[in-house]
Design an enzyme around this catalytic site. Structure first.
Site, PDB file in Angstrom:
ATOM      1  N   HIS A   1       9.556   6.424   3.908  1.00 29.13           N
ATOM      2  CA  HIS A   1       9.125   7.051   5.163  1.00 29.13           C
ATOM      3  C   HIS A   1       8.843   5.952   6.163  1.00 29.13           C
ATOM      4  CE1 HIS A   1       5.745   6.542   2.371  1.00 29.13           C
ATOM      5  NE2 HIS A   1       5.001   6.229   3.421  1.00 29.13           N
TER       6      HIS A   1
ATOM      7  N   GLY B   1       0.791  -1.233   0.000  1.00 34.56           N
ATOM      8  CA  GLY B   1       0.000   0.000   0.000  1.00 34.56           C
ATOM      9  C   GLY B   1       0.815   1.271   0.000  1.00 34.56           C
TER      10      GLY B   1
ATOM     11  N   HIS C   1       6.697   4.947   9.250  1.00 36.36           N
ATOM     12  CA  HIS C   1       5.533   5.252  10.082  1.00 36.36           C
ATOM     13  C   HIS C   1       5.885   4.886  11.523  1.00 36.36           C
ATOM     14  CE1 HIS C   1       2.388   5.414   6.786  1.00 36.36           C
ATOM     15  NE2 HIS C   1       3.315   4.719   6.147  1.00 36.36           N
TER      16      HIS C   1
HETATM   17  P1  5GP Z   1       2.290   5.018   2.586  1.00 36.78           P
HETATM   18  O1  5GP Z   1       0.937   4.450   2.278  1.00 36.78           O
HETATM   19  O2  5GP Z   1       2.978   5.529   1.328  1.00 36.78           O
HETATM   20  O3  5GP Z   1       3.160   4.132   3.424  1.00 36.78           O
HETATM   21  O4  5GP Z   1       2.003   6.255   3.530  1.00 36.78           O
HETATM   22  C1  5GP Z   1       1.797   7.548   3.072  1.00 36.78           C
HETATM   23  C2  5GP Z   1       1.299   8.327   4.262  1.00 36.78           C
HETATM   24  O5  5GP Z   1       1.409   9.694   3.948  1.00 36.78           O
HETATM   25  C3  5GP Z   1      -0.160   8.059   4.607  1.00 36.78           C
HETATM   26  O6  5GP Z   1      -0.248   7.592   5.953  1.00 36.78           O
HETATM   27  C4  5GP Z   1      -0.827   9.399   4.405  1.00 36.78           C
HETATM   28  O7  5GP Z   1      -1.838   9.672   5.356  1.00 36.78           O
HETATM   29  C5  5GP Z   1       0.322  10.379   4.514  1.00 36.78           C
HETATM   30  N1  5GP Z   1       0.151  11.598   3.735  1.00 36.78           N
HETATM   31  C6  5GP Z   1      -0.289  11.680   2.445  1.00 36.78           C
HETATM   32  N2  5GP Z   1      -0.311  12.949   2.044  1.00 36.78           N
HETATM   33  C7  5GP Z   1       0.141  13.698   3.097  1.00 36.78           C
HETATM   34  C8  5GP Z   1       0.358  15.101   3.283  1.00 36.78           C
HETATM   35  O8  5GP Z   1       0.137  15.925   2.398  1.00 36.78           O
HETATM   36  N3  5GP Z   1       0.818  15.482   4.498  1.00 36.78           N
HETATM   37  C9  5GP Z   1       1.072  14.602   5.502  1.00 36.78           C
HETATM   38  N4  5GP Z   1       1.513  15.104   6.659  1.00 36.78           N
HETATM   39  N5  5GP Z   1       0.900  13.279   5.359  1.00 36.78           N
HETATM   40  C10 5GP Z   1       0.435  12.829   4.174  1.00 36.78           C
END
Ligand code: 5GP
Ligand code: ZN
Length: 112
Positions: free
Chosen positions: A98, A91, A100
Site C-alpha cells: 500500500h 513498521g 501512503h
Molecule cells: P503499514 O504500517 O503497514 O505501512 O500501514 C498500515 C496502515 O493501515 C496504517 O496506517 C493503519 O492505520 C492502516 N489500517 C490498519 N487497519 C485499517 C483498517 O481496518 N482500515 C483502514 N482504512 N486502515 C487501516
C-alpha cells in the site's frame, strides 16, 4: 484473506476515495495528516520484496494515482509525501502493499 483484500472485496468497510479495475484508494483509519490515503492494488502482493517486472506498470499507476489524489486536494504545489513501508524495520503492519499518501501539514525529514 488479508485485511486489505477484505476492504477491496467490501467485506470490511472503508471510505474509498478512488477505484478502478486495478487499484483501490481509501482513507487510513488512523490518519497521520489531514490527507492520509492508502492506495492498494486489487491483486494481493505481500511486500515490495515480491515485486517483479510484470508489476512495474501497476506500481507506476499506484504512484501516479497518489499524485493525482494529492493534486485533487490542492497539495500538488505545496507538497505531499508518498511512502511504501516494507517489513519490520519500516513498521509494515499490513502485508498487502500500500502506498501512503500524506499531505496537508509539514512533514518532517528524516522520518522517525
Ligand atoms: P503499514 O504500517 O503497514 O505501512 O500501514 C498500515 C496502515 O493501515 C496504517 O496506517 C493503519 O492505520 C492502516 N489500517 C490498519 N487497519 C485499517 C483498517 O481496518 N482500515 C483502514 N482504512 N486502515 C487501516
Ligand atoms: Zn491482500
Amino acid at each position: 484473506m488479508c485485511l486489505f483484500c477484505k476492504i477491496i472485496a467490501g467485506e470490511i468497510p472503508a471510505t474509498k476515495v478512488y477505484e478502478d479495475d486495478r487499484l483501490v484508494a481509501f482513507n487510513d483509519i488512523n490518519p497521520q495528516a489531514p490527507m492520509h490515503v492508502l492506495i492498494v492494488p486489487r491483486t494481493h502482493i505481500a511486500t515490495l520484496n515480491d515485486l517483479d517486472p510484470s508489476l512495474d506498470s501497476l506500481v507506476g499507476e499506484i504512484i501516479r494515482r497518489g499524485a493525482a489524489i494529492a493534486a485533487e486536494r490542492g497539495y500538488a504545489q505545496r507538497g505531499f509525501r508518498t511512502v511504501f513501508n516494507c517489513n519490520a524495520d519500516a513498521g509494515q503492519a499490513v502485508f498487502h502493499i500500500h502506498l501512503h499518501v500524506l499531505g496537508g501539514r509539514h512533514l518532517g525529514w528524516p522520518p522517525g
